[in-house]
Design a protein around this motif. Structure first.
Motif, mmCIF file in Angstrom:
data_model
loop_
_atom_site.group_PDB
_atom_site.id
_atom_site.type_symbol
_atom_site.label_atom_id
_atom_site.label_comp_id
_atom_site.label_asym_id
_atom_site.label_seq_id
_atom_site.Cartn_x
_atom_site.Cartn_y
_atom_site.Cartn_z
ATOM 1 N N LYS A 25 48.437 -38.549 144.976
ATOM 2 C CA LYS A 25 47.581 -39.381 145.800
ATOM 3 C C LYS A 25 46.333 -38.605 146.142
ATOM 4 O O LYS A 25 46.339 -37.399 146.208
ATOM 5 C CB LYS A 25 48.280 -39.790 147.104
ATOM 6 N N GLU A 138 51.370 -47.717 148.699
ATOM 7 C CA GLU A 138 50.979 -47.932 147.304
ATOM 8 C C GLU A 138 50.966 -46.590 146.592
ATOM 9 O O GLU A 138 50.239 -45.680 146.969
ATOM 10 C CB GLU A 138 49.596 -48.571 147.231
ATOM 11 N N LEU A 140 50.129 -44.141 143.636
ATOM 12 C CA LEU A 140 49.135 -43.991 142.585
ATOM 13 C C LEU A 140 49.505 -42.828 141.681
ATOM 14 O O LEU A 140 49.907 -41.763 142.157
ATOM 15 C CB LEU A 140 47.753 -43.717 143.190
ATOM 16 N N SER A 141 49.357 -43.045 140.409
ATOM 17 C CA SER A 141 49.508 -41.941 139.471
ATOM 18 C C SER A 141 48.269 -41.064 139.553
ATOM 19 O O SER A 141 47.237 -41.443 140.135
ATOM 20 C CB SER A 141 49.671 -42.475 138.048
ATOM 21 N N GLN A 143 46.306 -40.476 137.165
ATOM 22 C CA GLN A 143 45.260 -41.191 136.439
ATOM 23 C C GLN A 143 44.589 -42.229 137.331
ATOM 24 O O GLN A 143 43.359 -42.378 137.333
ATOM 25 C CB GLN A 143 45.844 -41.862 135.195
ATOM 26 N N GLU A 144 45.398 -42.962 138.102
ATOM 27 C CA GLU A 144 44.845 -43.981 138.997
ATOM 28 C C GLU A 144 44.003 -43.346 140.096
ATOM 29 O O GLU A 144 42.951 -43.875 140.483
ATOM 30 C CB GLU A 144 45.972 -44.809 139.604
ATOM 31 N N ALA A 145 44.472 -42.211 140.614
ATOM 32 C CA ALA A 145 43.714 -41.519 141.651
ATOM 33 C C ALA A 145 42.365 -41.042 141.112
ATOM 34 O O ALA A 145 41.331 -41.192 141.763
ATOM 35 C CB ALA A 145 44.515 -40.346 142.182
ATOM 36 N N ARG A 146 42.372 -40.489 139.918
ATOM 37 C CA ARG A 146 41.116 -40.028 139.321
ATOM 38 C C ARG A 146 40.173 -41.206 139.048
ATOM 39 O O ARG A 146 38.951 -41.075 139.179
ATOM 40 C CB ARG A 146 41.397 -39.254 138.041
ATOM 41 N N ALA A 147 40.735 -42.348 138.696
ATOM 42 C CA ALA A 147 39.905 -43.533 138.472
ATOM 43 C C ALA A 147 39.234 -43.968 139.779
ATOM 44 O O ALA A 147 38.084 -44.415 139.785
ATOM 45 C CB ALA A 147 40.758 -44.671 137.903
ATOM 46 N N GLY A 148 39.963 -43.851 140.894
ATOM 47 C CA GLY A 148 39.374 -44.182 142.183
ATOM 48 C C GLY A 148 38.202 -43.283 142.519
ATOM 49 O O GLY A 148 37.168 -43.732 143.032
ATOM 50 N N GLU A 151 35.178 -44.352 140.680
ATOM 51 C CA GLU A 151 34.500 -45.468 141.359
ATOM 52 C C GLU A 151 33.582 -44.950 142.457
ATOM 53 O O GLU A 151 32.445 -45.414 142.623
ATOM 54 C CB GLU A 151 35.527 -46.424 141.961
ATOM 55 N N ARG A 252 42.840 -46.548 149.813
ATOM 56 C CA ARG A 252 43.794 -46.686 148.711
ATOM 57 C C ARG A 252 44.209 -45.326 148.158
ATOM 58 O O ARG A 252 45.357 -45.107 147.791
ATOM 59 C CB ARG A 252 43.179 -47.540 147.605
#
Length: 253
Positions: A25, A138, A140-141, A143-148, A151, A252
């Motif tokens: 996270k 929620e 987050l992987s 990968q998802e954290a890095r995508a955030g 953004e 998030r």
């Protein structure tokens, strides 16, 4: 500020039973500073004007404080708990009014909705707070954290930050370890780069919203287990849409 993002990601085990799993996270600390009036660019306001603004903020906060106590008096969940009796006299400082600070998350839905109703965009803020209370964490992987973070890197320049942030390197840490906790304590909230800008809440011309953010700081901070992310996301609904969008991502993460 450059490079401080390198210590922001961590794996975290939640203590709340409904928010229990552990995955990568993004955690951002916050200084959680509270001011009674917004900082504005240009010439400072006169001493009389600033004093009047501070007094108006205090008056608003006192009104909300009394209103919340009246609502808590009728809340059956708080009455049944037997731990949230009305203090007499009421504390002079809202940040020391522990009944309100610790009672908000224990109150019934209707009470919470009524508590938020007087604030700008209060219905949305009540909905966000209810989502926090009723939704599991929620996960987050990495990968998802890095995508955030990607953004954030795209949206931040348009807010005219006063310091450049280096997003080139992100390091994943485990905050359940001593090393991870030490790294987390050294982090800062990237919203520091937006202080004294029009996007920041304390640059807002909506004095009621600024006062509401001050008033809500301690109840939301306590509800989130002594983190300011919930405060920033919930109260973001009152401010610049760019600030609000940023806080949505930070929450998030």
């Amino acid at each position: 500020m450059a490079g401080f993002f390198g210590r922001l990601f961590s794996k975290r085990s939640a203590k709340d039973g409904s928010r229990s799993a552990s995955k990568a996270k993004a955690l951002f600390t916050s200084k959680g500073e509270v001011q009674l009036e917004p900082k504005a660019k240009g010439q400072p306001a006169s001493v009389d004007a600033r004093a009047a603004q501070i007094q108006a903020t205090k008056t608003q906060i006192r009104y909300w404080q009394i209103r919340w106590h009246d609502l808590f008096d009728a809340d059956q969940s708080l009455i049944a708990a037997g731990e949230f009796e009305r203090p007499a006299p009421l504390p002079e400082r809202e940040d020391l009014d522990f009944r309100l600070i610790f009672g908000l998350r224990q109150a019934e839905l209707a009470t919470r909705e009524a508590c938020f109703a007087p604030f700008p965009n209060g219905e949305e803020m009540a909905a966000r707070f209810d989502q926090f209370l009723t939704s599991p964490l929620e996960l987050l992987s990495e990968q998802e954290a890095r995508a955030g973070v990607a953004e954030i890197a795209q949206m931040l320049p348009a807010m005219d930050p006063h310091e450049e942030v280096n997003f080139a390197k992100i390091t994943v840490i485990d905050c359940d370890t001593q090393e991870g906790m030490d790294a987390l304590r050294k982090t800062d909230n990237l919203t520091y780069t937006l202080e004294n800008t029009p996007v920041h809440p304390y640059g807002s011309q909506n004095s009621t919203a600024v006062a509401a953010r001050v008033f809500l700081t301690e109840p939301l901070y306590a509800s989130a287990g002594n983190y300011y992310h919930l405060r920033d996301w919930v109260t973001g609904a009152m401010f610049d849409p760019r600030w609000d969008a940023l806080q949505g991502i930070l929450y998030r993460l």
